[in-house]
Design an enzyme around this catalytic site. Structure first.
Site, PDB file in Angstrom:
ATOM      1  N   ASP A 203       0.833  -1.197   0.000  1.00  0.00           N
ATOM      2  CA  ASP A 203       0.000   0.000   0.000  1.00  0.00           C
ATOM      3  C   ASP A 203       0.876   1.257   0.000  1.00  0.00           C
ATOM      4  OD1 ASP A 203      -2.717   1.195   0.354  1.00  0.00           O
ATOM      5  OD2 ASP A 203      -1.862   1.897   2.248  1.00  0.00           O
ATOM      6  N   GLU A 253      14.428 -14.874  -0.305  1.00  0.00           N
ATOM      7  CA  GLU A 253      14.672 -16.045   0.535  1.00  0.00           C
ATOM      8  C   GLU A 253      13.514 -17.033   0.490  1.00  0.00           C
ATOM      9  OE1 GLU A 253      15.819 -15.047   4.511  1.00  0.00           O
ATOM     10  OE2 GLU A 253      16.886 -13.235   3.885  1.00  0.00           O
TER      11      GLU A 253
END
Length: 519
Positions: A203, A253
């Protein structure tokens, strides 16, 4: 566990479906949609054929801005369920082959967040450093910034300090120069990734960083959305890119995860910076959303969006509506004309290369609703003294079945926003039984987009077309999409007709209609 193929960049041509959580489906009868309601409607989402969901905020919040004022980003608000309900939803969605992405709100918190409560209670202890507090200037706010929701972007406390809020006063902006803010954000990313989410929508992705000296803005910029050259230091500060690099380092990751930014930046070169290989995977380019229903303007918006994506080396990201803008069926003319044009634009959008985000209810052809004053909840309405109606009109709950409100949205009688009785003909149940309905059109279009060999190739070429029309072709696959935005029928080019947004006669495309062809 994530969906099979987690090491692929599955989002490159995905169809996402935005679920405005409080308006999708209510499982417990309180009139507000929830996580179990979404889970119970996964069969519908499978039938629609979407690849992934984007869930709007469901975190703990006092709901001053319907969840975009977060008091705890690592828990579920009881209004929507609990963490167990979220885990069930993710597991069942993945079992159905649907990925789940969620909203993150890193620009600000709720004023009920523990950090802000500490800041209010401890003026001199350093707690305020996590937010943007400043002394006033000339007995007024520290600068002239205005809030996106109207009025000043600053609120003064009784002790004389002012704090910044680019949105509502109950949404204080975080200070991203503070190490606690960065550490907590990384903790939040990992918390949800460890629970199996496939990505995030960020956002206000252009707004977290602020210039250190907080210079005055050019007030002519106001809250203008779109291209302009006026000085507006509230957004698109260069410091934001280091935040997105942090996001990307964490996501890397977790193979098969992604992030898309809400980026209200229309300068192509500036927007492309957000999409560099070590930043966001995707970015909303709102040019198509902002464009009027005009063939030249729409083509210009498409070209500019493709150019930006090419500049950044990523896929373009398309959307026609979301929970912050007027629905396309109203925006393009309202009534039968708006509905007809919205159907045509669905084919224009779904025919384009890249990623598509559909807002829940667009597939039903839902229009905006004129919400009565007594029911309005958007803080924009209250901060503007009623001058701005706000966004509630595009957030009215979805109609599922039956002949009268709440149309199966809730087992209770009173949804959080009133639903118009004339939506009886727009329910999912009604439209599934009608081969010519907007829902049927979307289902066919999404299926073709997923399976037909014409929908390959990342580049477009434009055909010559009559005034008020355009036609593009996907290089590689050969899909041709023709839009007639004029007032007279036009002949279709050669090719097998795959789908049209309205009836055709003698290979002529009527006004306000689009068609797909392959050759």
């Amino acid at each position: 566990m994530r969906v099979a193929g987690e090491n692929s960049d599955w989002w490159r041509d995905a169809t996402f479906y935005q679920v405005y959580v409080r308006s999708f489906a209510d499982s417990d009868g309180d009139g507000v949609g929830d996580l179990d309601g979404i889970r119970e409607r996964l069969g519908y989402l499978e039938l629609l054929g979407v690849d992934a969901l984007w869930l709007t905020p469901f975190f703990r919040s006092p709901m001053a801005d319907h969840g975009y004022d977060v008091s705890d980003p690592r828990d579920v608000d009881p209004l929507f369920g609990d963490l167990a309900a979220f885990d069930r939803l993710v597991a069942e969605a993945h079992h159905a082959g649907i990925r789940v992405t969620i909203d993150l709100v890193p620009n600000h918190t709720s004023d009920q967040h523990v950090w802000f409560q500490e800041a209010l209670a401890d003026r001199l202890g350093g707690s305020r450093d996590r937010y943007i507090f400043r002394p006033g200037r000339d007995d007024g706010p520290p600068n002239n910034w205005i809030s996106i929701f109207g009025g000043s972007a600053w609120t003064r406390l009784d002790d004389g300090d002012w704090y910044l809020h680019l949105f509502d006063a109950r949404q204080p902006d975080l200070n991203w120069a503070h190490p606690d803010v960065r550490a907590d954000y990384e903790r939040t990313l990992r918390f949800w990734l460890d629970r199996g989410v496939d990505g995030f929508r960020i956002d206000v992705a252009h707004g977290m960083a602020k210039p250190v000296d907080l210079p005055d803005m050019d007030l002519r910029a106001g809250n203008r959305i779109g291209q302009h050259d006026l000085f507006d230091p509230r957004f698109d500060d260069d410091g934001v890119h280091d935040i997105h690099r942090l996001t990307r380092r964490v996501l890397d990751e977790y193979p098969g995860t992604m992030a898309v930014g809400e980026i209200w930046v229309t300068d192509s070169e500036r927007l492309a910076l957000y999409l560099r290989p070590d930043e966001l995977h995707l970015g909303f380019n709102f040019r198509l959303t902002l464009a009027r229903y005009d063939a030249v303007e729409l083509r210009t918006a498409i070209d500019a969006s493709l150019d930006t994506a090419a500049l950044a080396g990523v896929q373009p990201t398309w959307t026609l509506s979301n929970h912050d803008v007027v629905r396309e069926a109203t925006r393009y003319g309202d009534g039968p004309l708006g509905a007809q044009r919205a159907r045509a634009m669905a084919l224009v959008e779904l025919g384009l290369p890249g990623v598509v985000y559909l807002y829940n209810g667009a597939e039903l052809g839902l229009p905006n609703v004129t919400v009565p004053d007594w029911a309005i909840q958007d803080p924009k309405f209250f901060r503007s003294g009623g001058q701005i109606r706000g966004r509630d009109g595009c957030r009215v709950p979805l109609p599922w079945e039956g002949e009268e409100p709440p149309f199966g949205f809730s087992p209770g009688a009173n949804p959080w926003l009133p639903m118009p009785p004339e939506w009886a003909k727009l329910t999912v149940e009604h439209q599934l039984e009608d081969a010519d309905s907007t829902l049927s059109l979307y289902r066919q279009a999404i299926e073709l987009r997923r399976t037909h060999p014409a929908f390959t190739g990342d580049e477009l070429e434009w055909y010559g077309a009559p005034a008020g029309c355009f036609a593009y072709r996907r290089k590689g696959g050969g899909l041709i999409c023709v839009l007639n935005a004029s007032d007279t029928p036009v002949p279709l080019p050669a090719g097998e007709i795959l789908l049209s947004s309205g009836p055709l006669t003698d290979r002529r495309l009527p006004p306000n209609t689009a068609a797909w062809l392959a050759r």
